[in-house]
Design a protein around this motif. Sequence first.
Motif, mmCIF file in Angstrom:
data_model
loop_
_atom_site.group_PDB
_atom_site.id
_atom_site.type_symbol
_atom_site.label_atom_id
_atom_site.label_comp_id
_atom_site.label_asym_id
_atom_site.label_seq_id
_atom_site.Cartn_x
_atom_site.Cartn_y
_atom_site.Cartn_z
ATOM 1 N N LEU A 64 52.607 -0.553 134.815
ATOM 2 C CA LEU A 64 51.517 -1.422 134.354
ATOM 3 C C LEU A 64 52.008 -2.280 133.175
ATOM 4 C CD1 LEU A 64 48.915 1.480 134.623
ATOM 5 C CD2 LEU A 64 49.175 -0.422 136.234
ATOM 6 N N ASN A 65 51.105 -2.860 132.403
ATOM 7 C CA ASN A 65 51.533 -3.668 131.246
ATOM 8 C C ASN A 65 51.796 -2.832 130.007
ATOM 9 O OD1 ASN A 65 51.247 -5.876 132.844
ATOM 10 N ND2 ASN A 65 49.652 -6.883 131.643
ATOM 11 N N GLY A 66 51.661 -1.564 130.133
ATOM 12 C CA GLY A 66 51.901 -0.632 129.044
ATOM 13 C C GLY A 66 51.844 0.757 129.639
ATOM 14 N N PRO A 67 52.040 1.758 128.803
ATOM 15 C CA PRO A 67 52.021 3.135 129.319
ATOM 16 C C PRO A 67 50.616 3.572 129.707
ATOM 17 C CG PRO A 67 52.207 3.125 126.927
ATOM 18 C CD PRO A 67 52.315 1.693 127.359
ATOM 19 N N ALA A 68 50.547 4.617 130.498
ATOM 20 C CA ALA A 68 49.292 5.307 130.812
ATOM 21 C C ALA A 68 49.155 6.485 129.843
ATOM 22 C CB ALA A 68 49.320 5.793 132.263
ATOM 23 N N PRO A 69 47.968 7.055 129.757
ATOM 24 C CA PRO A 69 47.774 8.197 128.840
ATOM 25 C C PRO A 69 48.775 9.332 129.059
ATOM 26 C CG PRO A 69 45.656 7.405 129.620
ATOM 27 C CD PRO A 69 46.705 6.652 130.393
ATOM 28 N N VAL A 70 49.277 9.464 130.272
ATOM 29 C CA VAL A 70 50.200 10.571 130.556
ATOM 30 C C VAL A 70 51.459 10.491 129.702
ATOM 31 C CG1 VAL A 70 51.380 9.425 132.492
ATOM 32 C CG2 VAL A 70 51.206 11.925 132.444
ATOM 33 N N MET A 71 51.814 9.310 129.207
ATOM 34 C CA MET A 71 52.969 9.229 128.308
ATOM 35 C C MET A 71 52.742 10.068 127.057
ATOM 36 S SD MET A 71 54.637 6.106 126.111
ATOM 37 C CE MET A 71 53.546 6.318 124.693
ATOM 38 N N VAL A 72 51.538 9.981 126.516
ATOM 39 C CA VAL A 72 51.228 10.741 125.296
ATOM 40 C C VAL A 72 51.187 12.230 125.611
ATOM 41 C CG1 VAL A 72 49.583 11.046 123.420
ATOM 42 C CG2 VAL A 72 49.942 8.768 124.400
ATOM 43 N N GLU A 73 50.566 12.561 126.739
ATOM 44 C CA GLU A 73 50.480 13.980 127.116
ATOM 45 C C GLU A 73 51.871 14.586 127.301
ATOM 46 O OE1 GLU A 73 47.795 14.294 130.546
ATOM 47 O OE2 GLU A 73 46.723 12.581 129.704
ATOM 48 N N LEU A 74 52.765 13.832 127.933
ATOM 49 C CA LEU A 74 54.115 14.356 128.162
ATOM 50 C C LEU A 74 54.884 14.483 126.842
ATOM 51 C CD1 LEU A 74 56.390 15.254 130.039
ATOM 52 C CD2 LEU A 74 56.946 12.833 130.412
ATOM 53 N N ALA A 75 54.754 13.487 125.981
ATOM 54 C CA ALA A 75 55.435 13.574 124.688
ATOM 55 C C ALA A 75 54.895 14.752 123.878
ATOM 56 C CB ALA A 75 55.275 12.270 123.913
ATOM 57 N N GLU A 76 53.580 14.934 123.904
ATOM 58 C CA GLU A 76 52.983 16.074 123.181
ATOM 59 C C GLU A 76 53.505 17.394 123.742
ATOM 60 O OE1 GLU A 76 48.650 14.160 121.840
ATOM 61 O OE2 GLU A 76 48.814 15.268 123.736
ATOM 62 N N ARG A 77 53.572 17.475 125.064
ATOM 63 C CA ARG A 77 54.012 18.722 125.689
ATOM 64 C C ARG A 77 55.465 19.030 125.341
ATOM 65 N NH1 ARG A 77 51.747 21.977 130.011
ATOM 66 N NH2 ARG A 77 52.446 24.002 129.253
ATOM 67 N N LEU A 78 56.305 17.992 125.319
ATOM 68 C CA LEU A 78 57.715 18.211 124.966
ATOM 69 C C LEU A 78 57.845 18.658 123.510
ATOM 70 C CD1 LEU A 78 59.451 15.211 126.800
ATOM 71 C CD2 LEU A 78 59.842 17.656 127.243
ATOM 72 N N VAL A 79 57.083 18.033 122.641
ATOM 73 C CA VAL A 79 57.159 18.390 121.218
ATOM 74 C C VAL A 79 56.660 19.817 120.994
ATOM 75 C CG1 VAL A 79 56.168 17.833 118.944
ATOM 76 C CG2 VAL A 79 57.122 16.008 120.385
ATOM 77 N N GLU A 80 55.619 20.214 121.732
ATOM 78 C CA GLU A 80 55.141 21.609 121.663
ATOM 79 C C GLU A 80 56.204 22.589 122.170
ATOM 80 O OE1 GLU A 80 50.708 20.402 123.172
ATOM 81 O OE2 GLU A 80 51.756 22.008 124.269
ATOM 82 N N THR A 81 56.916 22.178 123.216
ATOM 83 C CA THR A 81 57.798 23.101 123.939
ATOM 84 C C THR A 81 59.167 23.232 123.290
ATOM 85 O OG1 THR A 81 56.673 22.452 125.989
ATOM 86 C CG2 THR A 81 58.801 23.555 126.229
ATOM 87 N N LEU A 82 59.634 22.159 122.685
ATOM 88 C CA LEU A 82 60.997 22.130 122.153
ATOM 89 C C LEU A 82 60.953 22.254 120.629
ATOM 90 C CD1 LEU A 82 62.168 19.029 124.240
ATOM 91 C CD2 LEU A 82 62.689 21.436 124.738
ATOM 92 N N PRO A 83 61.377 23.391 120.083
ATOM 93 C CA PRO A 83 61.306 23.559 118.631
ATOM 94 C C PRO A 83 62.077 22.491 117.856
ATOM 95 C CG PRO A 83 61.768 25.652 119.711
ATOM 96 C CD PRO A 83 61.849 24.595 120.771
ATOM 97 N N ALA A 84 63.107 21.899 118.469
ATOM 98 C CA ALA A 84 63.910 20.899 117.749
ATOM 99 C C ALA A 84 63.277 19.511 117.778
ATOM 100 C CB ALA A 84 65.314 20.832 118.348
ATOM 101 N N ALA A 85 62.219 19.323 118.572
ATOM 102 C CA ALA A 85 61.708 17.966 118.798
ATOM 103 C C ALA A 85 60.460 17.673 117.973
ATOM 104 C CB ALA A 85 61.392 17.771 120.276
ATOM 105 N N ALA A 86 60.511 16.567 117.227
ATOM 106 C CA ALA A 86 59.320 16.066 116.535
ATOM 107 C C ALA A 86 58.723 14.886 117.292
ATOM 108 C CB ALA A 86 59.685 15.631 115.116
ATOM 109 N N TRP A 87 59.517 14.300 118.171
ATOM 110 C CA TRP A 87 59.058 13.110 118.909
ATOM 111 C C TRP A 87 59.869 12.978 120.188
ATOM 112 C CZ3 TRP A 87 63.249 10.120 119.672
ATOM 113 C CH2 TRP A 87 64.280 10.156 118.710
#
Lengths: 422, 422
Positions: A104-127
Motif C-alpha cells: 500500500l502507500n504505507g505499512p499496515a498495522p501488522v508492521m507495529v504488531e510484528l515489531a512489538e512481538r519481536l521486541v517482546e521476544t528478543l531480549p537484545a532488541a529494543a526496535w
Amino acid sequence: MVDDISSDGKGKPALDHLINSEDTALRQRALRVVPSGMWGHLHAAKLPEGYPQFFARGEGAHLWDVDGHRYLDFMCSWGPNLLGHQNQEVEEAAERQRRMGDCLNGPAPVMVELAERLVETLPAAAWAMFQKNGTDATTTCATLARAATGRRKLLVARGAYHGAVPWCSPSLVGVTSEDRAHLVHYRFNDLDSLAQAVAEAGDDLAGIIASAFRHDLAQDQELPSPAFARAVRDACDAKGAALILDEVRAGFRLHAGGSWETLGVRPDLSAWSKAIGNGYPISAVTGAEWLREAASRLFVTGSFWCGAVPMAAALATLGVVLRDDVPGQLARLGQRLRDGLAAGAQRHGIALRQSGPPQMPLVLFDDDIGSRKGDAFCVAMLAHGVYFHPRHNMFLSAAHTEADIDTALAAAEHGFAAVASL
Amino acid sequence: MVDDISSDGKGKPALDHLINSEDTALRQRALRVVPSGMWGHLHAAKLPEGYPQFFARGEGAHLWDVDGHRYLDFMCSWGPNLLGHQNQEVEEAAERQRRMGDCLNGPAPVMVELAERLVETLPAAAWAMFQKNGTDATTTCATLARAATGRRKLLVARGAYHGAVPWCSPSLVGVTSEDRAHLVHYRFNDLDSLAQAVAEAGDDLAGIIASAFRHDLAQDQELPSPAFARAVRDACDAKGAALILDEVRAGFRLHAGGSWETLGVRPDLSAWSKAIGNGYPISAVTGAEWLREAASRLFVTGSFWCGAVPMAAALATLGVVLRDDVPGQLARLGQRLRDGLAAGAQRHGIALRQSGPPQMPLVLFDDDIGSRKGDAFCVAMLAHGVYFHPRHNMFLSAAHTEADIDTALAAAEHGFAAVASL
C-alpha cells in the motif's frame, strides 16, 4: 511413506529418471532465456547429477519435482520453510491480510504488531525494521554500525557468508577492491585472530560481524565457544563498536530469543531472514537502544519492504515458534537423525562427521576428496525419495515427524551402501 | 464517489481527523519499536501534516487508512500498483501458484515462462534474472557491467535515484568514500557533461547508468532527448561499455517494450521492479546477448528470489499490460488529468508546472519555497479524498477511470482555492 523413485525399485541411484523428463525440458528452455539456466545457490549444477532443478509443489515436509517425484525434504527451501509448506496457521494469517491489502502507500498495522512481538521476544532488541533479503539486513547492519560510530572498519570471519553483494559476496566477479576496503578478517572461534583484527582496526572499528554459528560451505560446523562470544562482546564494549549477529540462516531454529542467548551474550544488532516468515519474503534488523537514533538517520528502503502479507505470515510464524517451542522440537528431531546416521555409519564401517546444531544437520565423510562419498550418499537417498545436501548444512522443519526421521534413516541405509561400494 | 473526509464538509484541510485516531495510536506504538516510527520513502513525516501513516486496505484505485477514510490514490504504492489493488487476473494467477508452492528448493516452471515472456516482449532482452528489490536489480547491473568489461567506472546522473544501499543511496549516512570510489557523475540530458564524464572514465569505463527519464525528487521531470539517448548508446558502443537503463520506476508504464523503444535506443542491461508484479515483490534484470556469459559467472542470489507466486503475478501482469495496452491507457488518463489541472490552475490564476510522461504525473508550483503551495494543494485534495504527493512523481494505474480523473479534478478545485488563499 516415501515414493521410491528409482527405476528398478532396488534402490540404486536412478539418474535415468531425468532423461526426456519435464525437468530436462525446462532446463533446456531456461538455458535460452536465463544465463546458465539458473543463478545463485539454487542452481542444480552445484548438486550431483540426478537432482531436479524445477519444483512443482510443496506440502508440509514434502516437495514434488516437475516430473511428479515426491521428496521428503531436508533443505526446507534452504531455510525459509520452518513450519512446513502450506502451514495452515501461517497461510490463514497471510490470507486474512491479503484480502485487505499487501503493498500500500504505507505499512499496515501488522508492521507495529510484528515489531512489538519481536521486541517482546528478543531480549537484545529494543526496535525492529523490516526488509526483503537477508543481504538487505546484513548490509543495513553494516551501514548502521558505521553511521552510529562514525568509523569504518568491520570485522568479518574469513569464509563466512553474509550475502551476495560486492561488500560481502563469496565471489569476486565484478567486485572492486574498494568494495571491501574496510573489512578486516578474523577466524571464527579464534580469540587470537579476533584480538589481532581488533588491533588492526584500531580506533576505526565500527563493528564485528559474526554468524550465529560457523556454517561455512563444506566445512565442519562450529557452535561459538562461550569464550569467543564473550571476547566479541568485550571487544565491542571496549571499543564502543556494534556486535552484529548474522541470524539469517540460524534464526528461530536455535533459540526463539536469539541464537546467542544460551551463551549469555547479546548482540547490538541482529540480521534476520529466511525462516521468519515461513517462506514469505521478509527480513528484519533488530537492535539495541543505543543504535536507535542512528537507525532513524539511515536511509534504507525498498518498494516492497512494507508488504503486509509477509509481515502477517511472520507474526503467525513467530507465534507458532514460541507456542510449540519449535527450536526444541527441531533439536530433538535433529538429534534422532544424528544418532541414527551415526549408528548407520558405524554399522557400515564408514567414518562420518556431523557437526553444529542438530536443528541444522551437516553430514560430511572423512577422506572425501571431490565429495565423491557425499555425492554417492545423497544421490542414493534422493533415489529413495529423501532430499539431502552433500556439502551445505541442511534444515529441519516443524513439519518433520519422528516417522519422517526414520524414513530418512531407512533411505540412508541405501546411501551408506552406495558409499561402501565406491 | 469519494468520501469527503473533511470535518466541516466545506473542503478545508481537515487535519483534526488524525487527533485521537487509530493512525495516531499506531504511530505512538510504532515510535517505541521502530526507529522514528517508520523508515524510508514511506515515512509519513516526509508528507504534510494530515497524511496517514498506516493503511488498512486497498481495492482497485482506492486505499483506506486505518481510520476508515477512503482515498482515490495517485501514488499506487509508489509504483507497484499498476493494474489496481486486488486485480482479479493477477490474484487468480498468484493463488493458483500459491496452492502449489512459492518458496521451494528451486524455481517453479513459471520462472521459465516469465523469462520467456520478457525476452519475447522486450526487444533489448536476450535473457532475464529475477530478484526482489529494485536495488537488487540496479546493483546486479552495476556488478555485471564490471564483470563483463573488467573495468570499474560507472557513470551515474547527478541526483538520480538508483536505490538505497551505500554505492547509490541518496543519503551519505553510514557510507564510506570507497563505496562510491568508481562513480563518475554526469547531468541527465546534457551531452557535454556526458562527454566529460566519459573522458574522465577513460579506458576504465564499465557502464553508463541512466533512468528511463529524469525523475529526481521535487525537480521538473525530463524525458530523455533523442540526442542524449543516442549519445549514451554511442559512448557505450565506442568504449565497449554497458548501457544500463534503470526502469525500476518507469517500467511498463511508458512502453511495454522498454521505455527507450520510442527513441530507437536499446540498453544492454535493464533493471525492473515496482510495477512488474502488480504489488507482488519481484525485480528483474534483463540483458543483451553479449552480457549473458558474464551474467552466468556472477554470484547473485537471495532466499526468496525463486519465489514462484510473485513470478506468476508478474506473468499475469505482463499479459494484461500487453493485451490492454496499459501504457497507452495510462497516457490518455494522464493527459486528461494534466489538461484538467492546467485548465484549473489557469482559472485560479496559479502558475503550475507539469512535466515528464503523463503516466507519471508531477505537479509543482512556481515560486514555491518550502513547498508551501504544493503542501496546501495536496492537503486540500487529501481532505476531499484524493491522495496526491506534493513533491514526488505520482503514478496512474489501469484501475483509474476517466470518472476518477474527473473526481480528482473536482478535488483539485479545493486545492487551487487553498493555494490561492495562501
